[in-house]
Scaffold this motif. Structure first.
Motif, PDB file in Angstrom:
ATOM      1  N   UNK A 154      -2.734 -34.911 -10.946  1.00  0.00           N
ATOM      2  CA  UNK A 154      -4.022 -34.845 -11.643  1.00  0.00           C
ATOM      3  C   UNK A 154      -5.003 -33.943 -10.903  1.00  0.00           C
ATOM      4  N   UNK A 155      -4.976 -34.001  -9.564  1.00  0.00           N
ATOM      5  CA  UNK A 155      -5.854 -33.127  -8.787  1.00  0.00           C
ATOM      6  C   UNK A 155      -5.456 -31.670  -8.961  1.00  0.00           C
ATOM      7  N   UNK A 156      -4.147 -31.406  -8.943  1.00  0.00           N
ATOM      8  CA  UNK A 156      -3.663 -30.031  -9.153  1.00  0.00           C
ATOM      9  C   UNK A 156      -4.070 -29.540 -10.538  1.00  0.00           C
ATOM     10  N   UNK A 157      -3.859 -30.366 -11.540  1.00  0.00           N
ATOM     11  CA  UNK A 157      -4.205 -29.979 -12.907  1.00  0.00           C
ATOM     12  C   UNK A 157      -5.702 -29.720 -13.028  1.00  0.00           C
ATOM     13  N   UNK A 158      -6.517 -30.583 -12.390  1.00  0.00           N
ATOM     14  CA  UNK A 158      -7.964 -30.414 -12.465  1.00  0.00           C
ATOM     15  C   UNK A 158      -8.412 -29.077 -11.910  1.00  0.00           C
ATOM     16  N   UNK A 159      -7.850 -28.668 -10.784  1.00  0.00           N
ATOM     17  CA  UNK A 159      -8.221 -27.377 -10.208  1.00  0.00           C
ATOM     18  C   UNK A 159      -7.792 -26.223 -11.105  1.00  0.00           C
ATOM     19  N   UNK A 160      -6.572 -26.298 -11.645  1.00  0.00           N
ATOM     20  CA  UNK A 160      -6.083 -25.221 -12.497  1.00  0.00           C
ATOM     21  C   UNK A 160      -6.915 -25.097 -13.773  1.00  0.00           C
ATOM     22  N   UNK A 161      -7.227 -26.237 -14.384  1.00  0.00           N
ATOM     23  CA  UNK A 161      -8.016 -26.206 -15.620  1.00  0.00           C
ATOM     24  C   UNK A 161      -9.413 -25.658 -15.348  1.00  0.00           C
ATOM     25  N   UNK A 162     -10.020 -26.063 -14.233  1.00  0.00           N
ATOM     26  CA  UNK A 162     -11.357 -25.550 -13.923  1.00  0.00           C
ATOM     27  C   UNK A 162     -11.327 -24.044 -13.682  1.00  0.00           C
ATOM     28  N   UNK A 163     -10.225 -23.549 -13.112  1.00  0.00           N
ATOM     29  CA  UNK A 163     -10.119 -22.114 -12.858  1.00  0.00           C
ATOM     30  C   UNK A 163     -10.206 -21.315 -14.145  1.00  0.00           C
ATOM     31  N   UNK A 164      -9.525 -21.781 -15.194  1.00  0.00           N
ATOM     32  CA  UNK A 164      -9.515 -21.017 -16.441  1.00  0.00           C
ATOM     33  C   UNK A 164     -10.735 -21.322 -17.297  1.00  0.00           C
ATOM     34  N   UNK A 165     -11.155 -22.588 -17.353  1.00  0.00           N
ATOM     35  CA  UNK A 165     -12.330 -22.918 -18.160  1.00  0.00           C
ATOM     36  C   UNK A 165     -13.598 -22.270 -17.606  1.00  0.00           C
ATOM     37  N   UNK A 166     -13.681 -22.195 -16.290  1.00  0.00           N
ATOM     38  CA  UNK A 166     -14.858 -21.599 -15.675  1.00  0.00           C
ATOM     39  C   UNK A 166     -14.825 -20.087 -15.637  1.00  0.00           C
ATOM     40  N   UNK A 167     -13.745 -19.495 -16.152  1.00  0.00           N
ATOM     41  CA  UNK A 167     -13.647 -18.038 -16.163  1.00  0.00           C
ATOM     42  C   UNK A 167     -13.462 -17.428 -14.785  1.00  0.00           C
ATOM     43  N   UNK A 168     -12.947 -18.213 -13.831  1.00  0.00           N
ATOM     44  CA  UNK A 168     -12.791 -17.709 -12.475  1.00  0.00           C
ATOM     45  C   UNK A 168     -11.627 -16.739 -12.349  1.00  0.00           C
ATOM     46  N   UNK A 169     -10.538 -16.967 -13.078  1.00  0.00           N
ATOM     47  CA  UNK A 169      -9.386 -16.070 -13.016  1.00  0.00           C
ATOM     48  C   UNK A 169      -8.466 -16.366 -14.188  1.00  0.00           C
ATOM     49  N   UNK A 170      -7.515 -15.473 -14.407  1.00  0.00           N
ATOM     50  CA  UNK A 170      -6.615 -15.599 -15.535  1.00  0.00           C
ATOM     51  C   UNK A 170      -5.356 -16.376 -15.145  1.00  0.00           C
ATOM     52  N   UNK A 171      -4.789 -17.140 -16.078  1.00  0.00           N
ATOM     53  CA  UNK A 171      -3.596 -17.939 -15.766  1.00  0.00           C
ATOM     54  C   UNK A 171      -2.444 -17.125 -15.193  1.00  0.00           C
ATOM     55  N   UNK A 172      -2.198 -15.933 -15.748  1.00  0.00           N
ATOM     56  CA  UNK A 172      -1.061 -15.132 -15.275  1.00  0.00           C
ATOM     57  C   UNK A 172      -1.193 -14.793 -13.798  1.00  0.00           C
ATOM     58  N   UNK A 173      -2.415 -14.497 -13.355  1.00  0.00           N
ATOM     59  CA  UNK A 173      -2.640 -14.157 -11.951  1.00  0.00           C
ATOM     60  C   UNK A 173      -2.388 -15.371 -11.068  1.00  0.00           C
ATOM     61  N   UNK A 174      -2.807 -16.549 -11.543  1.00  0.00           N
ATOM     62  CA  UNK A 174      -2.603 -17.776 -10.765  1.00  0.00           C
ATOM     63  C   UNK A 174      -1.113 -18.091 -10.642  1.00  0.00           C
ATOM     64  N   UNK A 175      -0.379 -17.962 -11.745  1.00  0.00           N
ATOM     65  CA  UNK A 175       1.057 -18.240 -11.706  1.00  0.00           C
ATOM     66  C   UNK A 175       1.755 -17.294 -10.737  1.00  0.00           C
ATOM     67  N   UNK A 176       1.347 -16.041 -10.713  1.00  0.00           N
ATOM     68  CA  UNK A 176       1.937 -15.088  -9.776  1.00  0.00           C
ATOM     69  C   UNK A 176       1.687 -15.539  -8.330  1.00  0.00           C
ATOM     70  N   UNK A 177       0.478 -16.018  -8.050  1.00  0.00           N
ATOM     71  CA  UNK A 177       0.157 -16.448  -6.692  1.00  0.00           C
ATOM     72  C   UNK A 177       0.889 -17.738  -6.325  1.00  0.00           C
ATOM     73  N   UNK A 178       1.017 -18.651  -7.283  1.00  0.00           N
ATOM     74  CA  UNK A 178       1.778 -19.876  -7.032  1.00  0.00           C
ATOM     75  C   UNK A 178       3.238 -19.562  -6.759  1.00  0.00           C
ATOM     76  N   UNK A 179       3.758 -18.559  -7.440  1.00  0.00           N
ATOM     77  CA  UNK A 179       5.135 -18.145  -7.197  1.00  0.00           C
ATOM     78  C   UNK A 179       5.282 -17.553  -5.805  1.00  0.00           C
ATOM     79  N   UNK A 180       4.341 -16.695  -5.428  1.00  0.00           N
ATOM     80  CA  UNK A 180       4.386 -16.085  -4.097  1.00  0.00           C
ATOM     81  C   UNK A 180       4.383 -17.154  -3.007  1.00  0.00           C
TER      82      UNK A 180
END
Length: 366
Positions: free
Chosen positions: A190-216
């Motif tokens: 739930x904490x992980x999901x909360x951070x990810x959702x806030x990242x996209x809802x707040x316009x901080x970054x795009x999902x594709x960029x986050x997935x690339x970083x999580x993969x790295x």
């Protein structure tokens, strides 16, 4: 410099004056304050304090959150001992003190929850939103540094560090890197999901960029991350669709058919598109797919994303072979260059009059 130096004590507590209130031993030495004098001022009842090795706060009150950030960066960014030995403690007679790099952070940068707080994340649900007085501060440093985590400073080592962004005068890791470093220390889905959702809802970054970083960071295979990524990508698509609706209406484009599926009459499905103008045979497809992944990350996830990329390319090629113009828009372009993207769509609509008629297709709700 004597005990009457104006450096003792520092009473200015506004955020704009934080940096002069927190100095490293090297910075004090460059100002003529020896190690013994600094130590004396940090004794019982003294006007200074030493919250971290080699870092001094020039007042006796508890350091503020921002002073803790500065002190963490000064500790993590100090030069290696070999380099420090090369700097004289006092200037030679008749010569000025050698210039010291300011503010002395080196390659260190704030990351993790503290960086997300600086980027404007609300961090709801976390007991101690960084950089509060009870929170640890993650600092990203090159892997070759031999420092150790100490006090409230938690070092995050990396073979390659990103270009730091300046936030309130401090070097801070980009949102996607700070997000990955924060998630690496979380076990609660739930904490992980909360951070990810806030990242996209707040316009901080795009999902594709986050997935690339999580993969790295090799995090895509962790159960708490797997449970959150799918809902995160769905949220990113919903945000992108909202931007597309706003683009059509703000720039007064003709109203399309929204979120439809195309197929040949009596034939196979051609796939879904996010917007379609049947008279002009123009389709808009939002590219909210995760990026192509390299050798790191979860192998199964890479295989799934590879299949998605291949299917997307085949579908687009098929539509264009039927005379349908496919306009490819990304969430980032919609966010950062909406007017330019509106021109792209309008140009495609106007060019329809000069193209050969497209094949007839059946349009169905998706």
């Amino acid at each position: 410099m004597t005990q009457n130096t104006p450096l003792s004590p520092c009473r200015s507590r506004t955020s704009g004056d934080v940096h002069p209130c927190v100095l490293s031993a090297a910075q004090l030495r460059a100002r003529g304050v020896s190690a013994s004098v600094a130590a004396a001022r940090c004794g019982d009842g003294g006007p200074w304090q030493q919250p971290l090795p080699g870092v001094y706060v020039l007042h006796p009150e508890p350091p503020t959150g921002e002073e803790r950030l500065v002190s963490a960066l000064l500790y993590a960014g100090r030069p290696p001992a070999s380099a420090r030995r090369d700097v004289p403690a006092q200037p030679e007679p008749g010569r000025e003190a050698p210039a010291q790099p300011e503010p002395g952070y080196g390659e260190a940068m704030v990351t993790g929850l503290a960086a997300l707080a600086l980027h404007g994340f609300a961090l709801q649900g976390f007991a101690a939103p960084a950089p509060g007085p009870a929170a640890a501060i993650d600092v990203l440093v090159p892997r070759t540094r031999r420092l150790r985590s100490v006090g409230y400073v938690r070092l995050v080592r990396s073979a390659g560090t990103p270009r730091a962004e300046q936030v309130r005068g401090l070097p801070v890791a980009p949102v996607e890197r700070a997000l990955a470093d924060a998630i690496a220390g979380l076990q609660d889905p739930l904490a992980v999901r909360g951070l990810l959702i806030e990242a996209v809802r707040g316009g901080h970054c795009e999902p594709a960029v986050v997935v690339r970083e999580l993969s790295r960071a090799r995090l895509l295979g962790r159960p708490q991350v797997v449970a959150a990524v799918d809902s995160f990508l769905a949220e990113g698509r919903a945000v992108a669709e909202g931007r597309l609706y706003d683009l059509v209406r703000t720039y007064e484009l003709p109203e399309p058919l929204w979120n439809v599926e195309l197929r040949l009459p009596g034939g196979p499905r051609l796939g879904g598109v996010d917007a379609y103008w049947p008279e002009q045979a123009v389709a808009v497809e939002l590219d909210t797919r995760a990026p192509r992944l390299g050798g790191s990350g979860d192998g199964r996830r890479r295989e799934e994303l590879g299949v998605q990329w291949s299917a997307y390319a085949a579908r687009r090629e098929h539509l264009e072979g039927l005379g349908i113009t496919v306009v490819h828009l990304t969430p980032k372009k919609l966010r950062d260059a909406s007017e330019q993207q509106a021109v792209v769509v309008r140009t495609a609509l106007m060019a329809a009059a000069y193209r050969e008629p497209a094949a007839q297709v059946v349009v169905l709700p998706r």
